[in-house]
Design an enzyme around this catalytic site. Structure first.
Site, PDB file in Angstrom:
ATOM      1  N   SER A 156       0.172   0.259   4.561  1.00  0.00           N
ATOM      2  CA  SER A 156       0.865   0.055   3.326  1.00  0.00           C
ATOM      3  C   SER A 156       2.118   0.558   2.997  1.00  0.00           C
ATOM      4  CB  SER A 156      -1.095   0.174   2.474  1.00  0.00           C
ATOM      5  OG  SER A 156      -1.240  -0.288   2.711  1.00  0.00           O
TER       6      SER A 156
ATOM      7  N   LYS B 116       5.172  -0.667   1.693  1.00  0.00           N
ATOM      8  CA  LYS B 116       4.828  -1.410  -0.068  1.00  0.00           C
ATOM      9  C   LYS B 116       6.155  -0.419  -0.364  1.00  0.00           C
ATOM     10  CE  LYS B 116      -0.192  -1.967  -0.229  1.00  0.00           C
ATOM     11  NZ  LYS B 116      -1.758  -1.670  -0.172  1.00  0.00           N
TER      12      LYS B 116
ATOM     13  N   TYR C  50       4.113 -10.530   2.970  1.00  0.00           N
ATOM     14  CA  TYR C  50       3.834  -9.095   2.673  1.00  0.00           C
ATOM     15  C   TYR C  50       2.759  -8.843   4.016  1.00  0.00           C
ATOM     16  CZ  TYR C  50      -0.543  -6.468   1.115  1.00  0.00           C
ATOM     17  OH  TYR C  50      -1.320  -5.539   1.518  1.00  0.00           O
TER      18      TYR C  50
ATOM     19  N   TYR D 289      -4.381   5.974  -3.119  1.00  0.00           N
ATOM     20  CA  TYR D 289      -5.314   5.127  -3.516  1.00  0.00           C
ATOM     21  C   TYR D 289      -6.232   6.198  -3.975  1.00  0.00           C
ATOM     22  CZ  TYR D 289      -4.180   2.722   1.170  1.00  0.00           C
ATOM     23  OH  TYR D 289      -2.921   1.697   2.126  1.00  0.00           O
TER      24      TYR D 289
ATOM     25  N   VAL E 192      -3.681   1.978   6.496  1.00  0.00           N
ATOM     26  CA  VAL E 192      -4.570   1.840   7.479  1.00  0.00           C
ATOM     27  C   VAL E 192      -4.345   1.587   8.405  1.00  0.00           C
ATOM     28  CG1 VAL E 192      -6.174   0.648   5.907  1.00  0.00           C
ATOM     29  CG2 VAL E 192      -5.264  -0.577   7.010  1.00  0.00           C
TER      30      VAL E 192
END
Length: 304
Positions: free
Chosen positions: A61, A64, A189, A240, A258
């Protein structure tokens, strides 16, 4: 600095032992849960390492941040944030409830899975290969590492088990958040999440953000305004639904993945990259969080 980092890693290993590796993506379950490493890159180009800093892992992530950067460069911030919000969430990074309860039925922010998928759908390029190459090339340039590539095993594993992400994507498409082929968007993605990096690569991304978009070499990659947007969203959303607690105890713009990575940017001071594949219940590196907390306390890094 080296002695301090060595001590921090040693003092964080017990915390790493409290976590567990991500197993919902089968390939990530093979990571060494005891691995823990750190790299610090200062804005004048000095780099310091400790622990298992040369461990390779997939960026997950943290990609991103790069994808958001590309989307804003190509489309402008106003358009990007007409498709995705800027608000934090109290729910998990892969929650579909956020989409159902949002009045606009759009993702709350670009740092959760739904938001990143929506941002990915905005990228220019005739083919998925064009789009992932744009992300990959920008990552290589920021990290000054042309050897960064996609871990094909992790990519295939993510694609085979990514049904929650498919559900998010189809829900958003049904509400008009984006157009385009779902599988092609998800392919970009999944591949972005599967870029393989080290702590040094993450520290260099952090250093570029800390330096308002300028590389150690002096080359500007993105504008100061884009960096300000990204760092602000990292503070409020990057960890998060643990972002508030992280801001209180550590207080640095950061983004986790992760795969066990954490990338942090201390404005006008340094970039930090950590790896610790054992995760806490929120999906953040348990050892990496402890190491970053100790580092922040040692050097008074909090921006608050």
């Amino acid at each position: 600095m080296k002695r301090i980092l060595d001590n921090i890693i040693n003092d964080s290993r017990d915390s790493a032992n409290t976590g567990k590796v991500a197993d919902y993506i089968p390939e990530l379950a093979k990571a060494n849960p005891q691995a823990l490493g750190i790299c610090v890159t200062t804005l004048d180009g000095k780099e310091y390492y400790a622990g298992d800093y040369d461990t390779k892992f997939t960026i997950q992530s943290i990609s991103k941040v790069i994808t958001l950067m590309v989307a804003i460069l190509e489309n402008g911030a106003e358009y990007v944030f007409s498709k995705v919000g800027m608000e934090p969430t109290e729910l998990a990074f892969n929650s579909i409830t956020n989409l159902e309860t949002s009045p606009q039925k759009r993702p709350l922010n670009p740092m959760i899975n739904a938001g990143a998928i929506a941002v990915t759908s905005l990228l220019n390029g005739k083919t998925p290969e064009d789009k992932i190459n744009t992300i990959l090339n920008l990552t290589r340039k920021i990290c000054e590492n042309d050897s960064i590539t996609i871990n094909e095993e992790v990519y295939r594993s993510e694609k085979a088990t990514g049904n929650r992400n498919r559900a998010l994507a189809y829900y958003m498409k049904s509400n008009g958040i984006f157009d385009g082929d779902i599988e092609e968007i998800l392919d970009v993605y999944f591949k972005a999440c599967s870029m393989e990096v080290t702590c040094r690569d993450l520290a260099r991304i952090g250093a570029m953000l800390a330096n308002d978009g300028v590389l150690i070499s002096g080359e500007r990659i993105v504008s100061r305004d884009i960096c300000r947007i990204i760092k602000t969203i990292m503070v409020t959303c990057g960890m998060y639904d643990a972002s508030g607690k992280f801001a209180v105890h550590i207080g640095i713009p950061a983004k986790s993945g992760v795969g066990g990575g954490i990338m942090a940017a201390v404005p006008r001071r340094m970039g930090i990259g950590l790896v610790g594949p054992a995760l806490d219940s929120k999906g953040n590196s348990s050892g990496g969080l402890k190491a970053l907390e100790l580092l922040s306390r040692e050097f008074d890094l909090s921006i608050f």
